[in-house]
Motif scaffolding. Structure first.
Motif, mmCIF file in Angstrom:
data_model
loop_
_atom_site.group_PDB
_atom_site.id
_atom_site.type_symbol
_atom_site.label_atom_id
_atom_site.label_comp_id
_atom_site.label_asym_id
_atom_site.label_seq_id
_atom_site.Cartn_x
_atom_site.Cartn_y
_atom_site.Cartn_z
ATOM 1 N N LYS A 198 0.834 -1.203 0.000
ATOM 2 C CA LYS A 198 0.000 0.000 0.000
ATOM 3 C C LYS A 198 0.865 1.249 0.000
ATOM 4 O O LYS A 198 0.608 2.185 -0.747
ATOM 5 C CB LYS A 198 -0.912 0.020 1.235
ATOM 6 C CG LYS A 198 -2.245 -0.577 1.012
ATOM 7 C CD LYS A 198 -3.131 -0.298 2.205
ATOM 8 C CE LYS A 198 -4.492 -0.894 1.969
ATOM 9 N NZ LYS A 198 -5.402 -0.713 3.074
ATOM 10 N N THR A 199 1.885 1.271 0.829
ATOM 11 C CA THR A 199 2.750 2.455 0.886
ATOM 12 C C THR A 199 3.508 2.637 -0.418
ATOM 13 O O THR A 199 3.720 3.773 -0.850
ATOM 14 C CB THR A 199 3.739 2.389 2.069
ATOM 15 O OG1 THR A 199 4.456 1.156 2.014
ATOM 16 C CG2 THR A 199 3.025 2.535 3.388
ATOM 17 N N GLU A 200 3.905 1.528 -1.053
ATOM 18 C CA GLU A 200 4.585 1.631 -2.349
ATOM 19 C C GLU A 200 3.667 2.264 -3.392
ATOM 20 O O GLU A 200 4.082 3.132 -4.155
ATOM 21 C CB GLU A 200 5.030 0.250 -2.844
ATOM 22 C CG GLU A 200 6.271 -0.276 -2.189
ATOM 23 C CD GLU A 200 6.656 -1.649 -2.727
ATOM 24 O OE1 GLU A 200 6.312 -1.956 -3.892
ATOM 25 O OE2 GLU A 200 7.278 -2.407 -1.975
ATOM 26 N N ILE A 201 2.430 1.823 -3.392
ATOM 27 C CA ILE A 201 1.469 2.375 -4.348
ATOM 28 C C ILE A 201 1.197 3.845 -4.029
ATOM 29 O O ILE A 201 1.121 4.689 -4.922
ATOM 30 C CB ILE A 201 0.167 1.548 -4.349
ATOM 31 C CG1 ILE A 201 0.454 0.140 -4.889
ATOM 32 C CG2 ILE A 201 -0.923 2.226 -5.167
ATOM 33 C CD1 ILE A 201 -0.676 -0.834 -4.727
ATOM 34 N N GLU A 202 1.057 4.166 -2.736
ATOM 35 C CA GLU A 202 0.793 5.544 -2.339
ATOM 36 C C GLU A 202 1.970 6.460 -2.632
ATOM 37 O O GLU A 202 1.795 7.662 -2.810
ATOM 38 C CB GLU A 202 0.413 5.609 -0.859
ATOM 39 C CG GLU A 202 -0.967 5.044 -0.578
ATOM 40 C CD GLU A 202 -1.271 4.950 0.892
ATOM 41 O OE1 GLU A 202 -0.369 5.200 1.728
ATOM 42 O OE2 GLU A 202 -2.424 4.609 1.223
ATOM 43 N N GLU A 203 3.179 5.908 -2.684
ATOM 44 C CA GLU A 203 4.360 6.718 -2.985
ATOM 45 C C GLU A 203 4.459 7.073 -4.462
ATOM 46 O O GLU A 203 5.349 7.827 -4.859
ATOM 47 C CB GLU A 203 5.628 6.002 -2.516
ATOM 48 C CG GLU A 203 5.799 6.010 -1.010
ATOM 49 C CD GLU A 203 6.984 5.182 -0.548
ATOM 50 O OE1 GLU A 203 7.640 4.527 -1.394
ATOM 51 O OE2 GLU A 203 7.237 5.178 0.669
ATOM 52 N N MET A 204 3.545 6.525 -5.261
ATOM 53 C CA MET A 204 3.508 6.923 -6.670
ATOM 54 C C MET A 204 3.213 8.426 -6.793
ATOM 55 O O MET A 204 3.631 9.069 -7.746
ATOM 56 C CB MET A 204 2.422 6.136 -7.427
ATOM 57 C CG MET A 204 2.774 4.687 -7.644
ATOM 58 S SD MET A 204 1.410 3.681 -8.303
ATOM 59 C CE MET A 204 0.684 4.687 -9.537
ATOM 60 N N VAL A 205 2.511 8.961 -5.803
ATOM 61 C CA VAL A 205 2.214 10.395 -5.770
ATOM 62 C C VAL A 205 3.258 11.057 -4.875
ATOM 63 O O VAL A 205 3.387 10.729 -3.701
ATOM 64 C CB VAL A 205 0.795 10.654 -5.223
ATOM 65 C CG1 VAL A 205 0.501 12.140 -5.159
ATOM 66 C CG2 VAL A 205 -0.239 9.946 -6.083
#
Length: 124
Positions: A75-82
Motif C-alpha cells: 500500500k505504501t509503495e502504491i501511495e508513494e507513486m504520488v
C-alpha cells in the motif's frame, strides 16, 4: 422631498423614497445566475487544468481498492507513486473545488429564494 420650510434647505427637508422589491429581486436573481455560471466555469477550468494529477490519484485509489488483501508495504509503495509536492497540490485542488461546490450550493439556495419571492408576489 418634503420640506419643513419653503427654502428647501437639506437640513430641514425630509427625503422619502421607495424601493421596487420585485425589481430588486429580479436583479439579484440575474446577478446570482451570472455568479453561478462563473463558479461552474471556474470549477470546470480547475478540474480540466489539473486533470492529469486527478486521474493519477484516481488510478492509485482504484488499485488500492481493487486489491483488498494488500500488505501495508505494498500500500505504501502504491501511495508513494504520488510525490509530496503532488499531494500538496492535490490537497490545494480539493480545498478549492470544495469551496466552489459550497458556493454553488449557496447560490442555488439564493436563486431558489429569489424565484419563490418573484413567483408568490406575482400571484397576488
Amino acid at each position: 422631498e418634503v420640506p419643513k420650510t419653503p427654502d428647501h434647505a437639506p437640513s430641514r427637508t425630509f427625503y422619502l423614497f421607495g424601493i421596487q422589491l420585485n425589481q430588486v429581486a429580479r436583479m439579484l436573481l440575474q446577478k446570482t445566475t451570472k455568479a453561478m455560471l462563473n463558479v461552474c466555469l471556474r470549477r470546470a477550468h480547475e478540474t480540466q487544468q489539473h486533470r492529469r494529477l486527478l486521474e493519477k490519484q484516481q488510478r492509485m485509489e482504484a488499485i488500492i481498492a481493487s486489491m483488498e488483501n494488500l500488505e501495508e508495504e505494498q500500500k505504501t509503495e502504491i501511495e508513494e507513486m504520488v510525490t509530496p509536492a503532488e499531494k500538496a497540490q492535490l490537497s490545494k485542488i480539493k480545498k478549492m473545488t470544495h469551496k466552489l461546490e459550497q458556493c454553488e450550493s449557496q447560490l442555488c439556495d439564493t436563486m431558489f429564494v429569489m424565484e419563490m419571492y418573484i413567483k408568490y408576489t406575482h400571484m397576488k
